[in-house]
Design an enzyme around this catalytic site. Structure first.
Site, mmCIF file in Angstrom:
data_model
loop_
_atom_site.group_PDB
_atom_site.id
_atom_site.type_symbol
_atom_site.label_atom_id
_atom_site.label_comp_id
_atom_site.label_asym_id
_atom_site.label_seq_id
_atom_site.Cartn_x
_atom_site.Cartn_y
_atom_site.Cartn_z
ATOM 1 N N GLY A 471 0.826 -1.214 0.000
ATOM 2 C CA GLY A 471 0.000 0.000 0.000
ATOM 3 C C GLY A 471 0.852 1.253 0.000
ATOM 4 O O GLY A 471 0.343 2.368 -0.087
ATOM 5 N N GLN A 603 3.190 8.390 3.296
ATOM 6 C CA GLN A 603 3.757 7.441 4.253
ATOM 7 C C GLN A 603 4.103 8.137 5.574
ATOM 8 O O GLN A 603 3.800 7.643 6.654
ATOM 9 C CB GLN A 603 5.014 6.837 3.613
ATOM 10 N N GLU A 669 9.040 3.921 8.729
ATOM 11 C CA GLU A 669 8.676 3.913 10.140
ATOM 12 C C GLU A 669 8.972 5.195 10.894
ATOM 13 O O GLU A 669 8.351 5.486 11.918
ATOM 14 C CB GLU A 669 9.344 2.702 10.817
HETATM 15 MO MO1 MOS Z 1 7.613 -3.058 9.957
HETATM 16 S S1 MOS Z 1 7.135 -3.220 11.955
HETATM 17 O O1 MOS Z 1 9.214 -3.574 9.926
HETATM 18 O O2 MOS Z 1 6.574 -4.015 9.101
#
Ligand code: MOS
Length: 712
Positions: A471, A603, A669
């Site tokens: 996604g 993202q 992340e």
């Molecule tokens: Mo991420 S927690 O490395 O999918």
């Protein structure tokens, strides 16, 4: 192979905003997800989960279920195929929850005890409800608490192992200012929009699984190990994926589908419900953290101690590495980090977006804000004064840090200058207003990948890389990378991904996907371009080059490689209702070369939004009597909705990793890291009350306002 500093792009696709290649298919419904791809003769499996938190199955009568319309089989510990859970996979030994129906033990509420397979999903579900399972129940313990007597230091090496340098007690005694506080975060869940789903079938002696996952190489190899199959005889496809966030590796749905397809010799699909996802696919452990900081009169850190407690199940050890963030972010003469874990009768937690950094940054970046308050320093200035020269624990140089640029650019754009540091002094009607800041970091890694590039006689190109587009826009990002490496217009390039038959590649995880796949694509496409430059005709089947980045990656210099960011938030707090509104957030990141600004922004905004949600809303609550969840659905577990989110903006500073062929660091992340702390720090600035426990619920705000003391 040596590492290069070549960041020149031959075209201009990298860095140009591009809508998703498959976007139209997705919005028109033409894109099919794992749970909706048709198969002739498809049967449907429905998992039955335990209703006790600890004990064993004392009886299981499948006769009434088998007599129901359409029911084909009931798999359970008495009849299921045996599997091998002794192998070592990507996360070490597999989580025993994937070893379906191998014994009668129940280690937590929601453990899979049977799979009912029927002609239709409705028939399977009805029969699953009718299945009679008896339990011999044992006392359970599901209570996570700081003083739990079962807490222990994990033996596992990194990242669980502790680090220590300097004399902490001495440096704390020498400090002009000390912060020593405890912070807690609750259990949180991934909640990908698309629930887990897999269809398995045997086809000409090969096992084929159509699945929703973060890496088909990963799932195929684990299924091969689990079922003792030749890896070449397992194919996993995953064309479109509606999110994963760490939860989409090997899980009970694929295993159940494979078992049933093997027993019945026909295609079988298993789809998890939202409620089942709570106990079957992992979650983020709650944490209890203690952060101790000591600083000199100028705010320079002399002592830093970050200790984190998390939970795991009784059957598998997973450590939420919350204290690792301190090993990268701040240095101090005396520096210590450590983890402890407690085994409870609960499901096993797993990776969830920025595992460790997400809860860890809430504690550490809140503590830094508390230190700024004590020192009488602006929290941006305090962070700038504590920018380390080298890795605080490793001593290694940073490849590129750039946090300073994020803080300064963020402060400028947010309008931080002239901020009145005094808390609880700005009022607008019923709202108290405040602003907060926090820093963010997440490792920039790379995993070995292969790719191939094919020039076709008609002037088009096909690039194959077994990426997972969960996604995020991976397909589109690879298109830009490939087009530039080939030196052609992206319109002439087609990307194929999400199929283990393409060849091994890194997962969509650890914020490493784009960097890992781009490296392999660039190598294969670059070689093809050179071959084509030499002239010659292209054969009908095309001209293909292949790459494998294993060696190049091993030759990478040891450095501290991370993405960074600065998070700013403005909060409005109504202390008569306890309501907190985040009026705006701004995140400025140093995340390397941005391949596709459009999807990169989405993202990062998504990560920040999740941080807002974590700060104010998200909390899975466990009932200590039953051992199960109180709120195992999206009505009871509130995820920030549109009405909760107003202005969230993300942008980045000029940045690139000098040793990555495309300059990529990773953006998956870092967007969530620090976001919750920025909100909590803004709530303090608005009200003068520190919220050290998430989420900052209305009742906590009210209690704090009524007592005039910090909320618990
Ligand atoms: Mo991420 S927690 O490395 O999918």
């Amino acid at each position: 192979m040596t590492t290069t500093t070549d960041t020149t792009t031959t075209g201009r696709a990298v860095g140009t905003a591009r809508t998703r290649v498959e976007g139209r298919d997705k919005v028109t419904g033409a894109a099919r997800y794992a749970g909706e791809i048709p198969f002739a003769g498809l049967a449907h499996g429905w998992l039955v989960l335990s209703t006790v938190a600890r004990g064993r199955i004392s009886s299981l009568d499948d006769a009434p279920a088998l007599a129901m319309p359409g029911v084909l089989a009931v798999l359970h510990h008495g009849n299921a195929p045996r599997v091998d859970t002794g192998y070592i996979g990507l996360l070490g030994r597999p989580n025993p929850v994937v070893g379906l129906f191998q014994h009668d033990r129940i280690p937590f509420m929601g453990w899979p005890v049977a799979l009912v397979v029927a002609e239709t999903s409705e028939q399977a579900r009805e029969a699953a409800d009718a299945l009679l399972v008896g339990y011999e129940q044992e006392p359970h313990d599901v209570e996570f608490a700081a003083g739990h007597p079962g807490a222990y230091v994990p033996e596992e090496a990194m990242p669980g192992a502790g680090t220590e340098k300097g004399d902490l007690a001495e440096r704390l005694a020498a400090s002009a200012y000390v912060v020593d506080e405890e912070y807690t975060t609750p259990e949180e869940h991934h909640h990908s929009m698309e629930p887990h789903a897999a269809t398995a079938r045997w086809d000409g002696g090969r096992l084929e699984v159509v699945d929703s996952n973060q890496g088909t190489t990963w799932v195929a190899s684990e299924l091969a190990s689990l079922f003792s199959l030749d890896p070449g005889s397992v194919r996993v496809r995953s064309e479109h994926v509606g999110g994963g966030f760490g939860s989409k590796g090997l899980a009970p749905h694929q295993v159940g589908a494979v078992m049933a397809a093997t027993v019945l010799q026909r295609p079988v699909r298993v789809v998890l419900t939202r409620r089942q996802m709570f106990s079957l696919v992992g979650f983020r452990s709650p944490t209890h953290q203690r952060v101790t900081l000591g600083a000199d009169a100028g705010g320079r850190l002399l002592a830093l101690d970050h200790q984190a407690l998390s939970l795991t199940s009784t059957v598998h050890e997973f450590i939420e590495p919350s204290a690792t963030v301190a090993r990268v972010m701040y240095d101090a003469d005396a520096h210590r980090t450590g983890h402890r874990v407690v085994r409870l009768d609960v499901p096993t937690p797993t990776w969830m977006r920025a595992p460790g950094e997400t809860p860890g940054s809430f504690a550490l970046e809140s503590a830094i804000d508390e230190l700024a308050e004590k020192c009488g320093l602006d929290p941006v200035e305090l962070r700038l004064r504590n920018e380390p020269e080298t890795g605080p624990v490793s001593g290694l140089p940073f490849s590129k840090r750039n946090l300073r640029a994020c803080l300064e650019e963020g402060a400028r754009r947010f309008g931080w200058a002239g901020r009145d540091p005094r808390p609880g002094t700005r009022r607008e009607g019923r709202w108290l207003l405040g602003t907060g800041v926090a820093a963010a970091t997440f490792p920039s890694g790379v995993g070995a990948s292969t790719a191939s590039a094919t020039a076709l006689p008609d002037g088009r190109f096909t690039v194959r890389v077994n990426a997972a587009d969960i996604g995020t826009g991976a397909r589109t990002a690879m298109l830009s990378v490939a087009a530039d490496a080939l030196g052609v217009d992206p319109g002439r390039v087609r990307i194929l991904l999400g199929d283990s038959d393409i060849g091994p590649a890194w997962i969509a995880g650890g914020s490493m996907g784009t960097r890992s796949w781009a490296w392999a694509v660039r190598l294969a496409a670059g070689e093809l371009r050179e071959m084509l430059a030499l002239g010659g005709t292209i054969p009908p089947e095309g001209l293909t080059t292949r790459s494998d980045t294993s060696e190049a990656i091993q030759a990478l210099a040891q450095l501290e490689r991370h993405s960074y960011g600065a998070q700013f938030a403005e909060a409005a707090v109504d202390t008569s209702t306890g309501e907190v509104r985040v009026r705006r957030m701004l995140g400025i990141f140093a995340a390397g070369t941005v391949v596709n600004p459009l999807t990169a922004r989405s993202q990062l905004v998504g990560g920040m939004t999740w941080g807002l949600s974590m700060a104010l809303h998200e909390e899975a609550v466990r009932d200590r009597h039953s051992g199960g969840y109180v709120n195992a659905d999206l009505a009871g577990y509130h995820v920030a909705a549109h009405a909760d989110v107003t202005r969230v903006e993300a942008d980045w500073v000029d940045d690139h990793d000098p040793q990555d062929p495309v300059g990529i660091k990773g953006i998956g992340e870092v967007g969530i890291v620090g976001a919750a702390a920025a909100v909590a720090n803004a709530v303090w600035h608005a009200t003068g009350v520190r919220h050290r426990s998430l989420p900052i619920r209305p009742d906590r705000v009210l209690t704090a306002a009524q007592e005039g003391t910090p909320g618990a």
